[in-house]
Scaffold this active site. Structure first.
Site, PDB file in Angstrom:
ATOM      1  N   SER A  22       0.800  -1.211   0.000  1.00  8.95           N
ATOM      2  CA  SER A  22       0.000   0.000   0.000  1.00  8.95           C
ATOM      3  C   SER A  22       0.837   1.266   0.000  1.00  8.95           C
ATOM      4  O   SER A  22       2.024   1.242   0.295  1.00  8.95           O
ATOM      5  CB  SER A  22      -0.900   0.015   1.236  1.00  8.95           C
ATOM      6  OG  SER A  22      -0.107  -0.106   2.399  1.00  8.95           O
ATOM      7  N   CYS A  23       0.183   2.381  -0.337  1.00  6.73           N
ATOM      8  CA  CYS A  23       0.694   3.755  -0.254  1.00  6.73           C
ATOM      9  C   CYS A  23       1.588   4.143  -1.427  1.00  6.73           C
ATOM     10  O   CYS A  23       2.462   3.396  -1.855  1.00  6.73           O
ATOM     11  CB  CYS A  23       1.439   4.017   1.047  1.00  6.73           C
ATOM     12  SG  CYS A  23       0.407   3.976   2.507  1.00  6.73           S
ATOM     13  N   ASP A  24       1.335   5.341  -1.918  1.00  6.70           N
ATOM     14  CA  ASP A  24       2.127   5.949  -2.980  1.00  6.70           C
ATOM     15  C   ASP A  24       2.262   7.431  -2.671  1.00  6.70           C
ATOM     16  O   ASP A  24       1.269   8.105  -2.363  1.00  6.70           O
ATOM     17  CB  ASP A  24       1.445   5.766  -4.340  1.00  6.70           C
ATOM     18  CG  ASP A  24       1.245   4.299  -4.687  1.00  6.70           C
ATOM     19  OD1 ASP A  24       2.179   3.703  -5.242  1.00  6.70           O
ATOM     20  OD2 ASP A  24       0.164   3.770  -4.376  1.00  6.70           O
ATOM     21  N   ARG A  34       3.409  -0.333  -8.982  1.00 10.36           N
ATOM     22  CA  ARG A  34       2.912   1.017  -8.738  1.00 10.36           C
ATOM     23  C   ARG A  34       4.027   2.053  -8.780  1.00 10.36           C
ATOM     24  O   ARG A  34       3.818   3.186  -9.209  1.00 10.36           O
ATOM     25  CB  ARG A  34       2.183   1.078  -7.395  1.00 10.36           C
ATOM     26  CG  ARG A  34       0.969   0.188  -7.318  1.00 10.36           C
ATOM     27  CD  ARG A  34       0.145   0.367  -6.064  1.00 10.36           C
ATOM     28  NE  ARG A  34       0.856   0.919  -4.955  1.00 10.36           N
ATOM     29  CZ  ARG A  34       1.522   0.220  -4.029  1.00 10.36           C
ATOM     30  NH1 ARG A  34       1.591  -1.097  -4.137  1.00 10.36           N
ATOM     31  NH2 ARG A  34       2.103   0.818  -3.018  1.00 10.36           N
ATOM     32  N   GLU A  37       5.809   5.404   4.070  1.00 12.94           N
ATOM     33  CA  GLU A  37       5.470   4.175   3.360  1.00 12.94           C
ATOM     34  C   GLU A  37       6.033   2.981   4.115  1.00 12.94           C
ATOM     35  O   GLU A  37       7.090   3.073   4.757  1.00 12.94           O
ATOM     36  CB  GLU A  37       6.101   4.176   1.961  1.00 12.94           C
ATOM     37  CG  GLU A  37       5.832   5.414   1.144  1.00 12.94           C
ATOM     38  CD  GLU A  37       4.734   5.217   0.132  1.00 12.94           C
ATOM     39  OE1 GLU A  37       4.395   4.049  -0.135  1.00 12.94           O
ATOM     40  OE2 GLU A  37       4.227   6.211  -0.390  1.00 12.94           O
TER      41      GLU A  37
END
Length: 432
Positions: free
Chosen positions: A18-20, A263, A107
């Site tokens: 997860s997370c960007d 991603r 992150e």
């Protein structure tokens, strides 16, 4: 004491999912000064409530302490005015900003030193969470470099670690951070309890991080013992240029694929396209153009940057910030969804010119988050009329970028962040 890590004892943690986080420093504009564009999606367990809180500035006596998620540490004499987007259950934050024009996000990452975070029984040892480190850095740092230095100091003094989910006491991870201001930005990546490397992003450069070690040989500084540890474990030969990712991420394996993927690669392509497009327009774009394009990046479901899993992980919060090269705190603009799923939820404008309403003001964000969660769980479809009105509210929020540093005497009075949230609550309650 030997720092060699026996290969058979290393427990491979599941890869973070997860997370960007994105930054473009020195984005050129037309009539305005250049600025820094920042954006982040916080992707967390979908049932985990997220809130956006205002923490006013404070002064403390010497000897005071602050209670973080799991441990108490000495409090600073002064803390800054902050806006923080965070899971409700923890003290720290996933992303946020302070009144000095510093923004940051963190992150989850995973390195070969991850086992340092575990107690002998295999459970995570409670130290400072990465989210605690981020909040502490924003509360104390008056520039992105200052926030970076504070984060490193606290990491080395107290270490990182502890359960990162209220419902899963075994889930823990190392962290990377992105700190930015109007002048520059820094990526800080950590390994184990307190090892680190940082990279500077200068004006005219862009960068993104997405749950993976990404600093290579272009580091600006390293923690004191990390090269010796990597050499002892044969992750580095001791003579070639030290490659942080190759060493702590891949153990120095010759045929490791170290190129960005998933991603992270998609995010880099998005930033490349944004920068290229900004330079081909007939006239330089304005701040609103940059924020609108960052919103498109954060709403990209196909790449996974926007998570929409009903029961697994989803984008539980989202932030976009525009930081012009200005000494006026009121010129810094921040936008938060204060709700999960940025593809549907809209961005609301926050500025530190908003009145501080209480000691710990959530602006109604808890109520709004729960309404959107209920809509998702019940699989409700909003009417076209409601969707159009939500889009109109976001456009109204973005117009505030057009009036920054302009005479707004004849302008329609704009809503505060809390008023915008309650307007959205009222609208959704009519339809659901």
């Amino acid at each position: 004491m030997s720092t060699t890590i026996p290969q058979q004892q290393h427990l491979a943690a599941p890869p973070p999912r997860s997370c960007d986080t994105f930054v473009y420093v020195g984005a050129a504009t037309g009539s305005e000064s250049s600025g820094t564009l920042f954006g982040k999606n916080s992707d967390r367990p979908s049932e985990e409530n997220h809130e956006v809180i205002r923490v006013p500035p404070s002064h403390y006596d010497g000897g005071s302490s602050v209670e973080c998620t799991f441990i108490n540490i000495p409090q600073a004499r002064e803390t800054l005015d902050c806006i923080l987007s965070k899971p409700c259950w923890m003290w720290g934050c996933e992303m946020g900003a302070n009144s000095f024009g510093v923004v940051g996000g963190n992150e989850a990452v995973n390195t070969l030193l991850a086992d340092e975070l575990l107690s002998p029984d295999g459970s995570p040892t409670k130290r400072l969470l990465g989210m605690d480190l981020l909040r502490l850095s924003l509360e104390r740092g008056k520039s992105s470099k200052h926030a970076l230095d504070i984060c490193i100091e606290l990491l080395e003094e107290h270490g990182q670690g502890g359960p990162c989910c209220k419902e899963d006491s075994d889930w823990t991870y190392e962290n990377s951070f992105l700190f930015a201001d109007a002048q520059e930005a820094y990526v800080l990546e950590t390994a184990g309890i307190s090892h680190w490397a940082w990279e500077r992003i200068k004006a005219g450069e862009y960068r993104n991080i997405s749950n993976g070690i990404s600093i290579r040989s272009n580091w600006g500084a390293l923690s004191r013992d990390i090269q010796a540890i990597c050499k002892e474990n044969e992750w580095w030969d001791g003579t070639s240029k030290f490659d942080w990712k190759h060493a702590v991420g891949a153990g120095g394996r010759a045929h490791s694929n170290l190129e960005a993927c998933g991603r992270e690669a998609s995010g880099r392509v998005h930033l490349q396209a944004l920068v290229a497009k900004s330079k081909t327009l007939q006239s330089p774009p304005n701040a609103r153009w940059y924020v609108e394009h960052m919103a498109l990046i954060l709403r990209d479901e196909d790449s996974g940057i926007c998570f929409r899993d009903l029961r697994g992980f989803c984008s539980t919060g989202s932030q976009i910030s525009w930081l012009p090269k200005s000494s006026d705190v009121h010129d810094y603009s921040h936008f938060f969804t204060a709700a999960s799923d940025p593809l549907l939820a809209k961005y609301k404008h926050f500025t530190f010119a908003d009145t501080i309403r209480s000691e710990r003001d959530d602006h109604g964000s808890n109520e709004l988050w729960n309404i959107w969660r209920s809509i998702a769980l019940r699989k409700l479809s909003l009417t076209d009329s409601i969707l159009d009105m939500l889009s109109s509210m976001e456009k109204d929020a973005l117009t505030k970028l057009d009036t920054v540093r302009k005479n707004t005497q004849n302008q329609k009075k704009s809503l505060s962040f809390a008023e915008a949230i309650h307007e959205e609550i009222d609208l959704l309650q009519k339809d659901v």
